[in-house]
Design an enzyme around this catalytic site. Structure first.
Site, PDB file in Angstrom:
ATOM      1  N   ASP A 276       0.823  -1.214   0.000  1.00 12.81           N
ATOM      2  CA  ASP A 276       0.000   0.000   0.000  1.00 12.81           C
ATOM      3  C   ASP A 276       0.854   1.260   0.000  1.00 12.81           C
ATOM      4  O   ASP A 276       2.081   1.200  -0.096  1.00 12.81           O
ATOM      5  CB  ASP A 276      -0.971  -0.008   1.190  1.00 12.81           C
ATOM      6  CG  ASP A 276      -0.269   0.218   2.505  1.00 12.81           C
ATOM      7  OD1 ASP A 276       0.929  -0.120   2.604  1.00 12.81           O
ATOM      8  OD2 ASP A 276      -0.907   0.725   3.447  1.00 12.81           O
ATOM      9  N   ASP A 278       1.985   3.415   2.183  1.00  8.75           N
ATOM     10  CA  ASP A 278       3.102   3.595   3.117  1.00  8.75           C
ATOM     11  C   ASP A 278       3.858   2.300   3.406  1.00  8.75           C
ATOM     12  O   ASP A 278       4.703   2.259   4.312  1.00  8.75           O
ATOM     13  CB  ASP A 278       2.616   4.243   4.421  1.00  8.75           C
ATOM     14  CG  ASP A 278       1.579   3.411   5.141  1.00  8.75           C
ATOM     15  OD1 ASP A 278       0.834   2.658   4.472  1.00  8.75           O
ATOM     16  OD2 ASP A 278       1.495   3.497   6.379  1.00  8.75           O
ATOM     17  N   LYS A 375       2.889  -2.917  11.127  1.00 12.98           N
ATOM     18  CA  LYS A 375       2.758  -3.984  10.158  1.00 12.98           C
ATOM     19  C   LYS A 375       3.760  -3.723   9.042  1.00 12.98           C
ATOM     20  O   LYS A 375       4.197  -2.589   8.845  1.00 12.98           O
ATOM     21  CB  LYS A 375       1.330  -4.111   9.662  1.00 12.98           C
ATOM     22  CG  LYS A 375       0.681  -2.855   9.107  1.00 12.98           C
ATOM     23  CD  LYS A 375      -0.801  -3.146   8.883  1.00 12.98           C
ATOM     24  CE  LYS A 375      -1.514  -2.022   8.162  1.00 12.98           C
ATOM     25  NZ  LYS A 375      -1.987  -0.979   9.086  1.00 12.98           N
TER      26      LYS A 375
HETATM   27  C1  VG1 Z   1      -8.110   0.299   8.351  1.00 15.16           C
HETATM   28  C2  VG1 Z   1      -8.027  -1.183   8.606  1.00 15.16           C
HETATM   29  C3  VG1 Z   1      -7.202  -1.460   9.844  1.00 15.16           C
HETATM   30  C4  VG1 Z   1      -5.822  -0.816   9.703  1.00 15.16           C
HETATM   31  C5  VG1 Z   1      -5.981   0.663   9.400  1.00 15.16           C
HETATM   32  C6  VG1 Z   1      -4.673   1.339   9.131  1.00 15.16           C
HETATM   33  O1  VG1 Z   1      -8.764   0.927   9.435  1.00 15.16           O
HETATM   34  O2  VG1 Z   1      -9.302  -1.747   8.722  1.00 15.16           O
HETATM   35  O3  VG1 Z   1      -7.113  -2.849  10.038  1.00 15.16           O
HETATM   36  O4  VG1 Z   1      -5.074  -0.968  10.875  1.00 15.16           O
HETATM   37  O5  VG1 Z   1      -6.806   0.837   8.247  1.00 15.16           O
HETATM   38  O6  VG1 Z   1      -4.007   0.719   8.074  1.00 15.16           O
HETATM   39  P1  VG1 Z   1     -10.306   1.353   9.384  1.00 15.16           P
HETATM   40  O7  VG1 Z   1     -10.562   2.066  10.667  1.00 15.16           O
HETATM   41  O8  VG1 Z   1     -10.468   2.178   8.157  1.00 15.16           O
HETATM   42  O9  VG1 Z   1     -11.067   0.073   9.256  1.00 15.16           O
HETATM   43  V1  VG1 Z   1      -2.971   1.618   7.135  1.00 15.16           V
HETATM   44  O10 VG1 Z   1      -2.281   0.606   6.102  1.00 15.16           O
HETATM   45  O11 VG1 Z   1      -3.839   2.885   6.874  1.00 15.16           O
HETATM   46  O12 VG1 Z   1      -1.820   2.361   8.153  1.00 15.16           O
HETATM   47 CO    CO Z   2      -0.722   1.471   5.291  1.00 16.96          CO
END
Ligand code: VG1
Ligand code: CO
Length: 542
Positions: A276, A278, A375
């Site tokens: 993705d 980042d 992650k």
């Molecule tokens: C989404 C995902 C979540 C993840 C978050 C940030 O959040 O569901 O599992 O940790 O994005 O990921 P939400 O609240 O939209 O469901 V990332 O790759 O933006 O740092």
């Molecule tokens: Co991300």
């Protein structure tokens, strides 16, 4: 040094992963500055310490970094490490904070959200363990942002972000560092690069890596093409662009279109992966085969001892609540704990720091381990390649053997994006109102065993996070989970997570949308999705 008078903005509440807004919001005078000062004002003891700064290269990254460098210097940080060109992936920042014992880090990214002048921007603070600030810190930042009336900034010329090496801003030393070197070294310390290299250069195992024109481009090119000698062209869409080439840097079957076409086309490679914006997410594909992220976590856990960095075994594992229960089955067999946390990586930090878990992951294409506190997309890709190099089987065979051993947790997530915010909140509120009366009720083949709004008590510090998603569990182990996204910037996104368990391997090849058909209908009738949102089909199905 200048002290600038300002007025608070009322909307600087961090969500699942930092503050995300449209670029135009961040471009308002003082908007970014207020939030950065609110971060610093919420911290103690950083005078003379090290701050790490970097971002995913999206539009406004460079401007934001210049502002942050001058503010960090004015606020008394002793040293700032910043990625060359302003580029650092989220897992790379986490690794650098840990390696250089920094006080913390600021990551500029809106992750999987689109970029460009009309897209999104984001900012997130990570603490000295390398992980996203826990809720008590993000709440303090928000409280501070509501009353802030001034910020400090240095009047100085811009730092040359493209030239590696040190310079000074006032009394602060600024070091522009190579974006990839430390991260690549960390990966090499965990995986058997020699074995992976032999595997990738033998000629009969082809891979395709797609950074979607986002931050992992330079990392993937350095690691796969230069270090592991995979053929040139293995990495496609590898140049980070400010608008991600107009795409949506979300590695799933809908948005990673180019890769999906290749991996499901004629003469497809044996392995494909995308990351993705980042660099913290990953999608794993085999030839004509999609690996569900929840399964990916379970499979990494089950095979971890094949990989040098995890040869000693796992202390425990964790998954976010909406993630399928496939990892739980592996933990049970291994005799280790499996923790269930709310959505968002910040909840894994304490478990990792306390040594309670080694691997963790989320259904949203995120997997990671105790090597950093975020992650890590390319880490997951290398983990898979290391397993494949050892087992010498196809991705599909590995997944199917896993299902044959543990049964299959059939899983899907349905997202309804850009829903009217009031309607989405009304849907969740109405569901919450039903929670006490649902248990015991039967709908077709499904009888409700439990229903609640997930609440989590951190086993390390006792902090409580409530209202983390509505769960409806059925007596046969199936589940439906409803929650609203905390990363979107326009309207609301409703996420519906569907899961059932299939022990019979003769049924493992069924399309999840078919196998989950009754549950999908039940989700709609329980939550009145069509009636309340006006939508008849989800925007994205994964
Ligand atoms: C989404 C995902 C979540 C993840 C978050 C940030 O959040 O569901 O599992 O940790 O994005 O990921 P939400 O609240 O939209 O469901 V990332 O790759 O933006 O740092
Ligand atoms: Co991300």
């Amino acid at each position: 040094m200048q002290t600038v008078l300002t007025q608070p903005f009322s909307d600087q509440k961090p969500g699942t992963s930092g503050l995300r807004k449209q670029v135009t919001t961040f471009q308002q005078p003082h908007y970014l500055q207020n939030f950065v000062q609110a971060i610093f004002d919420s911290l103690e003891g950083y005078q003379g310490q090290t701050l790490v700064v970097g971002g995913d290269g999206r539009y406004y990254n460079r401007e934001a970094i210049q502002i942050i460098l001058k503010m960090a210097a004015a606020n008394g940080f002793g040293r700032i490490l910043v990625g060359q060109g302003g580029i650092l992936s989220t897992p790379a920042v986490s690794g650098i904070i840990r390696k250089y014992q920094a006080f913390g880090g600021i990551i500029l990214s809106a992750s999987h959200n689109p970029g460009g002048p009309d897209g999104d921007f984001g900012i997130k603070y990570n603490t000295s363990n390398g992980g996203p600030a826990p809720e008590k810190v993000t709440s303090a930042i928000f409280e501070r942002s509501k009353v802030i009336d001034e910020y400090k900034i240095l009047e100085a010329s811009d730092v040359d972000l493209d030239r590696i090496g040190p310079s000074t801003l006032g009394n602060t030393r600024v070091e522009v560092v190579d974006s990839v070197t430390d991260y690549a070294a960390l990966m090499e310390s965990l995986f058997d690069f020699d074995q992976i290299q032999q595997f990738l250069t033998r000629g009969d195992f082809r891979i395709c890596i797609d950074p979607l024109h986002a931050v992992t481009g330079p990392y993937a090119t350095a690691i796969f093409e230069r270090r592991l000698n995979a053929p040139a062209g293995t990495v496609q869409n590898g140049i980070p662009l400010e608008d991600f080439g107009g795409g949506h840097p979300d590695p799933n079957l809908v948005y990673a279109k180019d890769l999906v076409k290749i991996m499901f086309g004629d003469n497809a490679p044996d392995f494909g992966a995308a990351s993705d914006g980042d660099g913290d997410r990953n999608m794993i594909l085999g030839r004509n085969f999609f690996v569900t992220p929840s399964d990916s976590l379970a499979i990494l856990a089950a095979n971890a001892t094949l990989v040098p960095g995890y040869r000693q075994g796992l202390a425990g594992i964790a998954r976010s609540m909406p993630t399928s229960q496939a990892p739980d089955r592996v933990a049970e067999k291994l005799g280790i704990d499996c923790y269930e946390t709310p959505t968002g990586w910040k909840f894994f930090g304490n478990l990792l720091d306390a040594g309670k878990i080694t691997l963790c992951g989320e259904e949203s294409f995120g997997t990671g381990s105790n090597h950093v506190r975020e992650k890590d997309g390319l880490w997951a890709v290398l983990f898979w390649l290391n397993i494949l190099a050892v087992r010498q089987q196809s991705v599909e065979t590995i997944v199917k053997e896993h299902w044959a051993t543990y049964g299959r947790n059939v899983y899907s997530r349905h997202d309804y994006e850009g829903v009217d915010s009031d309607r989405a909140h009304d849907l969740i509120t109405t569901l919450r109102g039903q929670l006490s009366t649902l248990p015991g009720q039967t709908f077709g083949a499904y009888t409700v065993g439990y229903s609640d709004d997930f609440s989590y008590t951190d086993p390390v510090d006792g902090s409580v996070a409530s209202q983390q998603g509505v769960r409806i569990g059925f007596q046969d182990g199936s589940r439906i989970v409803f929650r609203l996204s905390g990363t979107g910037t326009q309207g609301a996104t409703l996420r519906v997570y569907l899961e059932s368990y299939e022990a019979d391997s003769s049924k493992h090849d069924q399309d999840p949308q078919v196998a989950l058909g009754d549950l999908i209908q039940l989700a709609d009738s329980l939550a009145q999705i069509t009636a309340k949102t006006g939508r008849t089909t989800p925007t994205v199905i994964t």
